[in-house]
Design a protein around this motif. Structure first.
Motif, PDB file in Angstrom:
ATOM      1  N   VAL A  14      33.201  43.794  23.990  1.00  0.00           N
ATOM      2  CA  VAL A  14      33.796  42.465  24.088  1.00  0.00           C
ATOM      3  C   VAL A  14      32.724  41.503  24.585  1.00  0.00           C
ATOM      4  O   VAL A  14      31.993  41.813  25.530  1.00  0.00           O
ATOM      5  N   PRO A  15      32.584  40.319  23.952  1.00  0.00           N
ATOM      6  CA  PRO A  15      31.569  39.361  24.430  1.00  0.00           C
ATOM      7  C   PRO A  15      31.812  38.957  25.879  1.00  0.00           C
ATOM      8  O   PRO A  15      32.921  39.081  26.397  1.00  0.00           O
ATOM      9  N   ALA A  16      30.754  38.451  26.511  1.00  0.00           N
ATOM     10  CA  ALA A  16      30.874  38.001  27.903  1.00  0.00           C
ATOM     11  C   ALA A  16      31.892  36.870  27.986  1.00  0.00           C
ATOM     12  O   ALA A  16      31.912  35.976  27.138  1.00  0.00           O
ATOM     13  N   PRO A  17      32.774  36.904  28.996  1.00  0.00           N
ATOM     14  CA  PRO A  17      33.764  35.840  29.142  1.00  0.00           C
ATOM     15  C   PRO A  17      33.091  34.542  29.574  1.00  0.00           C
ATOM     16  O   PRO A  17      31.971  34.558  30.087  1.00  0.00           O
ATOM     17  N   PRO A  18      33.760  33.411  29.365  1.00  0.00           N
ATOM     18  CA  PRO A  18      33.177  32.147  29.824  1.00  0.00           C
ATOM     19  C   PRO A  18      33.069  32.129  31.342  1.00  0.00           C
ATOM     20  O   PRO A  18      33.745  32.894  32.034  1.00  0.00           O
ATOM     21  N   GLY A  19      32.226  31.272  31.841  1.00  0.00           N
ATOM     22  CA  GLY A  19      32.049  31.165  33.289  1.00  0.00           C
ATOM     23  C   GLY A  19      30.592  31.347  33.652  1.00  0.00           C
ATOM     24  O   GLY A  19      29.777  31.726  32.806  1.00  0.00           O
ATOM     25  N   PRO A  20      30.259  31.062  34.884  1.00  0.00           N
ATOM     26  CA  PRO A  20      28.856  31.164  35.308  1.00  0.00           C
ATOM     27  C   PRO A  20      28.345  32.597  35.223  1.00  0.00           C
ATOM     28  O   PRO A  20      29.052  33.539  35.582  1.00  0.00           O
ATOM     29  N   ALA A  21      27.143  32.749  34.702  1.00  0.00           N
ATOM     30  CA  ALA A  21      26.535  34.079  34.601  1.00  0.00           C
ATOM     31  C   ALA A  21      26.052  34.520  35.975  1.00  0.00           C
ATOM     32  O   ALA A  21      25.593  33.714  36.775  1.00  0.00           O
ATOM     33  N   LEU A  36      40.627  43.984  38.048  1.00  0.00           N
ATOM     34  CA  LEU A  36      39.227  43.538  38.171  1.00  0.00           C
ATOM     35  C   LEU A  36      38.540  43.475  36.812  1.00  0.00           C
ATOM     36  O   LEU A  36      37.768  42.546  36.539  1.00  0.00           O
ATOM     37  N   VAL A  37      38.811  44.440  35.948  1.00  0.00           N
ATOM     38  CA  VAL A  37      38.222  44.436  34.602  1.00  0.00           C
ATOM     39  C   VAL A  37      38.734  43.233  33.816  1.00  0.00           C
ATOM     40  O   VAL A  37      37.970  42.554  33.122  1.00  0.00           O
ATOM     41  N   ARG A  38      40.011  42.945  33.930  1.00  0.00           N
ATOM     42  CA  ARG A  38      40.585  41.794  33.230  1.00  0.00           C
ATOM     43  C   ARG A  38      40.012  40.482  33.769  1.00  0.00           C
ATOM     44  O   ARG A  38      39.610  39.598  33.013  1.00  0.00           O
ATOM     45  N   THR A  39      39.935  40.364  35.091  1.00  0.00           N
ATOM     46  CA  THR A  39      39.479  39.113  35.707  1.00  0.00           C
ATOM     47  C   THR A  39      38.007  38.855  35.458  1.00  0.00           C
ATOM     48  O   THR A  39      37.619  37.721  35.155  1.00  0.00           O
ATOM     49  N   HIS A  40      37.162  39.871  35.570  1.00  0.00           N
ATOM     50  CA  HIS A  40      35.715  39.643  35.548  1.00  0.00           C
ATOM     51  C   HIS A  40      35.039  39.975  34.226  1.00  0.00           C
ATOM     52  O   HIS A  40      33.947  39.472  33.950  1.00  0.00           O
ATOM     53  N   LEU A  41      35.697  40.795  33.392  1.00  0.00           N
ATOM     54  CA  LEU A  41      35.112  41.130  32.087  1.00  0.00           C
ATOM     55  C   LEU A  41      35.948  40.609  30.934  1.00  0.00           C
ATOM     56  O   LEU A  41      35.541  40.694  29.780  1.00  0.00           O
ATOM     57  N   GLY A  42      37.134  40.097  31.238  1.00  0.00           N
ATOM     58  CA  GLY A  42      37.998  39.548  30.189  1.00  0.00           C
ATOM     59  C   GLY A  42      38.570  40.607  29.256  1.00  0.00           C
ATOM     60  O   GLY A  42      38.845  40.331  28.092  1.00  0.00           O
ATOM     61  N   ILE A  43      38.757  41.825  29.773  1.00  0.00           N
ATOM     62  CA  ILE A  43      39.247  42.929  28.942  1.00  0.00           C
ATOM     63  C   ILE A  43      40.552  43.456  29.519  1.00  0.00           C
ATOM     64  O   ILE A  43      40.623  43.772  30.725  1.00  0.00           O
ATOM     65  N   LEU A  73      30.244  47.578  40.478  1.00  0.00           N
ATOM     66  CA  LEU A  73      29.731  46.390  39.796  1.00  0.00           C
ATOM     67  C   LEU A  73      30.443  46.221  38.465  1.00  0.00           C
ATOM     68  O   LEU A  73      30.668  47.212  37.746  1.00  0.00           O
ATOM     69  N   PHE A  74      30.771  44.980  38.131  1.00  0.00           N
ATOM     70  CA  PHE A  74      31.374  44.650  36.846  1.00  0.00           C
ATOM     71  C   PHE A  74      30.344  43.827  36.078  1.00  0.00           C
ATOM     72  O   PHE A  74      30.016  42.700  36.470  1.00  0.00           O
ATOM     73  N   VAL A  75      29.822  44.409  35.005  1.00  0.00           N
ATOM     74  CA  VAL A  75      28.680  43.848  34.277  1.00  0.00           C
ATOM     75  C   VAL A  75      29.138  43.411  32.893  1.00  0.00           C
ATOM     76  O   VAL A  75      29.776  44.190  32.163  1.00  0.00           O
ATOM     77  N   ASP A  76      28.819  42.165  32.515  1.00  0.00           N
ATOM     78  CA  ASP A  76      29.282  41.656  31.223  1.00  0.00           C
ATOM     79  C   ASP A  76      28.374  42.109  30.077  1.00  0.00           C
ATOM     80  O   ASP A  76      27.376  42.821  30.275  1.00  0.00           O
ATOM     81  N   ALA A  77      28.719  41.685  28.856  1.00  0.00           N
ATOM     82  CA  ALA A  77      27.986  42.109  27.656  1.00  0.00           C
ATOM     83  C   ALA A  77      26.550  41.608  27.644  1.00  0.00           C
ATOM     84  O   ALA A  77      25.716  42.138  26.910  1.00  0.00           O
ATOM     85  N   ASP A  78      26.239  40.585  28.441  1.00  0.00           N
ATOM     86  CA  ASP A  78      24.871  40.066  28.529  1.00  0.00           C
ATOM     87  C   ASP A  78      24.067  40.756  29.637  1.00  0.00           C
ATOM     88  O   ASP A  78      22.949  40.361  29.938  1.00  0.00           O
ATOM     89  N   GLY A  79      24.669  41.766  30.270  1.00  0.00           N
ATOM     90  CA  GLY A  79      23.963  42.494  31.321  1.00  0.00           C
ATOM     91  C   GLY A  79      23.940  41.773  32.655  1.00  0.00           C
ATOM     92  O   GLY A  79      23.112  42.063  33.515  1.00  0.00           O
ATOM     93  N   ARG A  80      24.862  40.834  32.840  1.00  0.00           N
ATOM     94  CA  ARG A  80      24.938  40.067  34.094  1.00  0.00           C
ATOM     95  C   ARG A  80      26.059  40.605  34.977  1.00  0.00           C
ATOM     96  O   ARG A  80      27.149  40.925  34.490  1.00  0.00           O
ATOM     97  N   ILE A  81      25.783  40.676  36.263  1.00  0.00           N
ATOM     98  CA  ILE A  81      26.787  41.163  37.215  1.00  0.00           C
ATOM     99  C   ILE A  81      27.782  40.040  37.487  1.00  0.00           C
ATOM    100  O   ILE A  81      27.448  39.025  38.094  1.00  0.00           O
ATOM    101  N   ARG A  82      29.014  40.226  37.030  1.00  0.00           N
ATOM    102  CA  ARG A  82      30.052  39.208  37.219  1.00  0.00           C
ATOM    103  C   ARG A  82      30.765  39.361  38.563  1.00  0.00           C
ATOM    104  O   ARG A  82      31.318  38.399  39.081  1.00  0.00           O
ATOM    105  N   HIS A  83      30.789  40.569  39.107  1.00  0.00           N
ATOM    106  CA  HIS A  83      31.490  40.775  40.371  1.00  0.00           C
ATOM    107  C   HIS A  83      31.006  42.078  40.995  1.00  0.00           C
ATOM    108  O   HIS A  83      30.732  43.051  40.295  1.00  0.00           O
ATOM    109  N   THR A  84      30.906  42.090  42.319  1.00  0.00           N
ATOM    110  CA  THR A  84      30.587  43.308  43.069  1.00  0.00           C
ATOM    111  C   THR A  84      31.710  43.538  44.067  1.00  0.00           C
ATOM    112  O   THR A  84      32.036  42.649  44.856  1.00  0.00           O
ATOM    113  N   ASP A  85      32.311  44.710  44.007  1.00  0.00           N
ATOM    114  CA  ASP A  85      33.450  45.015  44.868  1.00  0.00           C
ATOM    115  C   ASP A  85      33.061  46.075  45.891  1.00  0.00           C
ATOM    116  O   ASP A  85      32.530  47.126  45.537  1.00  0.00           O
ATOM    117  N   ALA A  86      33.324  45.774  47.157  1.00  0.00           N
ATOM    118  CA  ALA A  86      33.079  46.735  48.242  1.00  0.00           C
ATOM    119  C   ALA A  86      34.298  46.788  49.152  1.00  0.00           C
ATOM    120  O   ALA A  86      34.178  46.950  50.358  1.00  0.00           O
TER     121      ALA A  86
END
Length: 201
Positions: free
Chosen positions: A54-61, A191-198, A166-179
């Motif tokens: 799935v392509p990277a969702p919109p929003g800041p990389a 988390l997958v739905r929110t940060h990867l759009g899937i 880590l939740f990493v988008d299709a462009d290889g950018r870290i969209r979210h880190t959960d601890a």
């Protein structure tokens, strides 16, 4: 005379005992966990995009994955972490970490529900091979596993916590880190739905 006979008999008895022990060890003993095949998948596929990515969702990389090379638990060529193709969910864990053990089955189920849209990758950190193998076997963890014998991956992320995801988008950018601690199926899906759009079903 008896003393001389004892001196001669002791080495002979030790030799017989040694042979018997060796034969038992090679013929009847079960293989140790270190000798068993790895429960984890091979890492060769990590550099290929998921089949239905799935392509990277919109929003800041976010930031790129760190410039770091790690070995694969199954052997073979080391993997450059930046070459891992997203979308991906990367879970950093250790067998001695109770929340890590608690959440690993949920990550295995997530990998089964990914349906070729993203990949689930493990990074076993600060752990023993035997400990990681034991958990993989006991919990049925089958996704690819990278090995960080120290804490290079966490240091590159400026993090020092277990578990770490880590939740990493299709462009290889870290969209979210959960601890936040052990993640369950519902929280992972959110988390997958929110940060990867899937959507994960």
């Amino acid at each position: 005379m008896n003393r001389r006979l004892a001196v001669l008999l002791v080495p002979a008895l030790l030799m017989i005992a040694g042979c018997t022990a060796t034969e038992e060890a090679t013929s009847g003993a079960a293989p140790t966990r270190a000798e068993r095949p790895s429960p984890f998948a091979d890492c060769a596929t990590l550099a290929a995009a998921p089949a239905s990515a799935v392509p990277a969702p919109p929003g800041p990389a976010g930031a790129a994955l760190p410039e770091l090379t790690l070995s694969c638990f199954t052997g073979g060529a080391p993997v450059a972490v930046r070459d891992v193709r997203g979308p991906a969910v990367i879970n950093v864990w250790a067998s001695w970490c109770p929340p890590c053990r608690k959440e690993l089955p949920a990550f295995q189920r997530l990998s089964e529900r990914a349906a070729g849209r993203f990949q689930v990758v493990g990074v076993n950190s600060r752990d023993s091979r035997g400990g990681a193998q034991s958990i993989g076997e006991d919990f049925g963890v089958r996704f690819p596993m990278l090995v960080d014998q120290g804490d290079a991956f966490e240091r590159a992320l400026n993090r020092n916590s277990f578990p770490l995801t880590l939740f990493v988008d299709a462009d290889g950018r870290i969209r979210h880190t959960d601890a936040s601690g052990a993640l369950d199926d519902a929280h992972l899906a959110e988390l997958v739905r929110t940060h990867l759009g899937i959507e994960v079903r």
